[in-house]
Design a protein around this motif. Structure first.
Motif, PDB file in Angstrom:
ATOM      1  N   ARG A  67      22.464  19.226 -29.385  1.00 14.77           N
ATOM      2  CA  ARG A  67      22.586  18.649 -27.883  1.00 14.77           C
ATOM      3  C   ARG A  67      23.001  17.204 -28.112  1.00 14.77           C
ATOM      4  NH1 ARG A  67      18.096  21.875 -24.233  1.00 14.77           N
ATOM      5  NH2 ARG A  67      19.077  23.875 -24.537  1.00 14.77           N
ATOM      6  N   ILE A  68      23.849  16.772 -27.471  1.00 17.22           N
ATOM      7  CA  ILE A  68      24.165  15.282 -27.536  1.00 17.22           C
ATOM      8  C   ILE A  68      24.300  15.104 -25.603  1.00 17.22           C
ATOM      9  CG2 ILE A  68      25.593  13.409 -27.827  1.00 17.22           C
ATOM     10  CD1 ILE A  68      26.353  14.612 -30.246  1.00 17.22           C
ATOM     11  N   THR A  69      23.308  14.098 -25.374  1.00 19.93           N
ATOM     12  CA  THR A  69      23.259  13.661 -23.879  1.00 19.93           C
ATOM     13  C   THR A  69      23.882  12.365 -23.448  1.00 19.93           C
ATOM     14  OG1 THR A  69      21.071  13.003 -23.914  1.00 19.93           O
ATOM     15  CG2 THR A  69      21.397  15.123 -23.457  1.00 19.93           C
ATOM     16  N   ARG A  70      24.437  12.240 -22.528  1.00 17.94           N
ATOM     17  CA  ARG A  70      24.986  10.827 -22.015  1.00 17.94           C
ATOM     18  C   ARG A  70      24.792  10.501 -20.613  1.00 17.94           C
ATOM     19  NH1 ARG A  70      24.871  10.003 -26.688  1.00 17.94           N
ATOM     20  NH2 ARG A  70      26.532   9.671 -28.122  1.00 17.94           N
ATOM     21  N   ASN A  71      24.549   9.379 -20.001  1.00 17.26           N
ATOM     22  CA  ASN A  71      24.504   8.972 -18.753  1.00 17.26           C
ATOM     23  C   ASN A  71      25.822   7.816 -18.678  1.00 17.26           C
ATOM     24  OD1 ASN A  71      22.350  10.249 -17.437  1.00 17.26           O
ATOM     25  ND2 ASN A  71      21.094   8.977 -18.796  1.00 17.26           N
ATOM     26  N   LEU A  72      26.191   8.016 -17.391  1.00 18.44           N
ATOM     27  CA  LEU A  72      27.237   7.185 -17.185  1.00 18.44           C
ATOM     28  C   LEU A  72      27.029   5.780 -17.049  1.00 18.44           C
ATOM     29  CD1 LEU A  72      29.013   9.265 -14.310  1.00 18.44           C
ATOM     30  CD2 LEU A  72      29.431   9.470 -16.903  1.00 18.44           C
ATOM     31  N   LYS A  73      28.118   4.773 -17.641  1.00 13.27           N
ATOM     32  CA  LYS A  73      28.008   3.408 -17.527  1.00 13.27           C
ATOM     33  C   LYS A  73      27.952   2.925 -16.108  1.00 13.27           C
ATOM     34  CE  LYS A  73      30.134  -0.437 -20.050  1.00 13.27           C
ATOM     35  NZ  LYS A  73      28.980  -0.751 -21.172  1.00 13.27           N
ATOM     36  N   SER A  74      27.136   1.717 -16.012  1.00 12.34           N
ATOM     37  CA  SER A  74      27.080   1.329 -14.717  1.00 12.34           C
ATOM     38  C   SER A  74      26.727   2.329 -13.454  1.00 12.34           C
ATOM     39  CB  SER A  74      28.408   0.456 -14.560  1.00 12.34           C
ATOM     40  OG  SER A  74      28.447  -0.456 -15.456  1.00 12.34           O
ATOM     41  N   SER A  75      25.821   2.947 -13.554  1.00 12.70           N
ATOM     42  CA  SER A  75      25.423   3.969 -12.742  1.00 12.70           C
ATOM     43  C   SER A  75      24.017   4.071 -12.674  1.00 12.70           C
ATOM     44  CB  SER A  75      26.272   5.351 -12.945  1.00 12.70           C
ATOM     45  OG  SER A  75      27.707   5.264 -13.071  1.00 12.70           O
ATOM     46  N   LEU A  76      23.675   4.813 -11.450  1.00  6.05           N
ATOM     47  CA  LEU A  76      22.120   5.126 -11.287  1.00  6.05           C
ATOM     48  C   LEU A  76      22.103   6.450 -12.214  1.00  6.05           C
ATOM     49  CD1 LEU A  76      21.547   4.768  -7.478  1.00  6.05           C
ATOM     50  CD2 LEU A  76      20.595   3.375  -9.477  1.00  6.05           C
ATOM     51  N   PHE A  77      21.013   6.764 -12.811  1.00  2.07           N
ATOM     52  CA  PHE A  77      20.720   7.946 -13.742  1.00  2.07           C
ATOM     53  C   PHE A  77      20.444   9.159 -12.621  1.00  2.07           C
ATOM     54  CE2 PHE A  77      19.379   5.835 -18.008  1.00  2.07           C
ATOM     55  CZ  PHE A  77      20.665   5.368 -17.902  1.00  2.07           C
ATOM     56  N   PRO A  78      20.273  10.506 -13.257  1.00  2.00           N
ATOM     57  CA  PRO A  78      20.069  11.442 -12.238  1.00  2.00           C
ATOM     58  C   PRO A  78      18.696  11.751 -11.608  1.00  2.00           C
ATOM     59  CG  PRO A  78      21.100  12.074 -14.406  1.00  2.00           C
ATOM     60  CD  PRO A  78      21.055  10.819 -14.629  1.00  2.00           C
ATOM     61  N   PHE A  79      17.860  10.744 -11.994  1.00  2.00           N
ATOM     62  CA  PHE A  79      16.468  10.665 -11.355  1.00  2.00           C
ATOM     63  C   PHE A  79      16.682  10.054  -9.953  1.00  2.00           C
ATOM     64  CE2 PHE A  79      13.253   7.832  -9.896  1.00  2.00           C
ATOM     65  CZ  PHE A  79      11.977   8.672  -9.986  1.00  2.00           C
ATOM     66  N   TYR A  80      17.932   9.425  -9.488  1.00  2.00           N
ATOM     67  CA  TYR A  80      18.515   9.095  -8.297  1.00  2.00           C
ATOM     68  C   TYR A  80      19.563   9.809  -7.861  1.00  2.00           C
ATOM     69  CZ  TYR A  80      15.306   4.939  -8.310  1.00  2.00           C
ATOM     70  OH  TYR A  80      14.107   4.209  -8.213  1.00  2.00           O
ATOM     71  N   ASP A  81      20.547  10.066  -9.014  1.00  3.58           N
ATOM     72  CA  ASP A  81      21.920  10.698  -8.436  1.00  3.58           C
ATOM     73  C   ASP A  81      22.531  11.508  -9.689  1.00  3.58           C
ATOM     74  OD1 ASP A  81      24.356  11.423  -7.541  1.00  3.58           O
ATOM     75  OD2 ASP A  81      24.740   9.484  -6.394  1.00  3.58           O
ATOM     76  N   PRO A  82      22.708  12.730  -9.554  1.00  2.00           N
ATOM     77  CA  PRO A  82      23.216  13.407 -10.410  1.00  2.00           C
ATOM     78  C   PRO A  82      24.770  12.981 -10.699  1.00  2.00           C
ATOM     79  CG  PRO A  82      23.034  14.784  -8.813  1.00  2.00           C
ATOM     80  CD  PRO A  82      22.409  13.482  -8.227  1.00  2.00           C
ATOM     81  N   LEU A  83      25.647  12.689  -9.798  1.00  2.00           N
ATOM     82  CA  LEU A  83      26.897  12.094 -10.013  1.00  2.00           C
ATOM     83  C   LEU A  83      27.730  13.174 -10.660  1.00  2.00           C
ATOM     84  CD1 LEU A  83      26.509   8.352 -11.186  1.00  2.00           C
ATOM     85  CD2 LEU A  83      27.054   9.197  -8.726  1.00  2.00           C
ATOM     86  N   LEU A  84      27.699  14.404  -9.931  1.00  2.00           N
ATOM     87  CA  LEU A  84      28.235  15.701 -10.585  1.00  2.00           C
ATOM     88  C   LEU A  84      29.845  15.338 -10.399  1.00  2.00           C
ATOM     89  CD1 LEU A  84      26.060  18.424  -9.230  1.00  2.00           C
ATOM     90  CD2 LEU A  84      26.094  17.625 -11.241  1.00  2.00           C
ATOM     91  N   ASP A  85      30.337  14.891  -9.373  1.00  2.00           N
ATOM     92  CA  ASP A  85      31.927  14.780  -9.135  1.00  2.00           C
ATOM     93  C   ASP A  85      32.325  13.722 -10.002  1.00  2.00           C
ATOM     94  OD1 ASP A  85      31.865  16.844  -7.044  1.00  2.00           O
ATOM     95  OD2 ASP A  85      31.566  15.327  -5.561  1.00  2.00           O
TER      96      ASP A  85
END
Length: 259
Positions: A67-85
């Protein structure tokens, strides 16, 4: 009280959830830093290797998972917003839309007869995007076609393209969980152990915990029947270990070249 001035996360929230709110939290809050030596000492390697050779008939490999996980650059993490779209849009624009699963429709993992390997991206977890590959054969890369090999190379290039992801020069890729900082990678295997070898095997694995190797009975498949035998299903995993450590361990288990 300490807090992140970029996302507003407070230290008490971080302590309670164990999750960062943004990339800057990793520079602000205190958390245990991994301190892993590069190589497992030879005497510990030999102890494990001897045990495996002597008890090979008592061990059954069920699966290997990366498994490799990534969070989007210059964005709030899923703790605040999952940013699914936004996450889905990035995968589609990068040519991986056909490999996308939502967390709710990711193919389930069953220890069935002759299961098929699976690989794909999914959303809706503690990080914006997670890529996962599961194999049920000790040498999953051995029979891959040229097209499959090229596809996997393109996936890894995408996952390590820093322009897409939350990343800090002194840390590497920043996941939501502090224990997964760096490569954001976790490898694991499921093994079946007959009851008479469980205690000794666990004692040996306990000596390897300082090298990032974790183990525990699988919560999904604690006990399983193989023919007339009942085995304990054990999950052994590594987070962000160096390649030399993983190669040493896989070689002992007969999995060299798996990943």
């Amino acid at each position: 009280m300490r807090f992140c001035r970029f996302c507003g996360a407070k230290e008490i929230q971080f302590r309670k959830s164990g999750k960062f709110g943004c990339v800057h939290c990793a520079q602000i809050f205190n958390y245990p830093k991994p301190n892993r030596r590069i190589k497992i000492p030879e005497n510990q390697i030999q102890t494990l290797e001897s045990f495996i050779k002597e008890n090979l008939s008592s061990l059954t490999l069920f699966s290997l998972r990366t498994r490799i996980t990534r969070n989007l650059k210059s964005s709030l993490f899923p703790f605040y917003d999952p940013l699914l779209d936004k996450s889905k849009q990035l995968l589609v624009e990068s040519g991986f839309g056909s490999q996308l699963y939502l967390d709710t429709n990711l193919p389930s993992l069953h220890l069935e007869e002759n299961p098929e390997p699976r690989m794909g991206f999914y959303l809706g977890s503690e990080d914006h995007i997670r890529w996962e590959e599961i194999s049920f054969h000790p040498y999953p890369n051995r029979n891959q076609t040229l097209v499959q090999k090229k596809e996997k190379i393109s996936i890894f290039r995408f996952l390590f393209q820093k322009s897409h992801w939350a990343e800090l020069p002194e840390i590497g890729f920043v996941s939501s969980c502090p224990t997964n900082l760096g490569a954001g990678r976790r490898d694991s295997i499921l093994l079946g152990l007959t009851p008479e070898v469980v205690s000794e095997f666990f004692s040996i694995l306990q000596t390897l915990s300082e090298f990032g190797i974790e183990f525990a009975p699988s919560t999904d498949y604690r006990i399983r029947n193989i023919g007339k035998d009942r085995v304990l299903v054990v999950k052994i995993s590594w987070k962000n270990v160096l390649a030399v450590q993983k190669r040493q361990f896989y070689k002992i288990l007969g999995l060299l070249g798996s990943y």
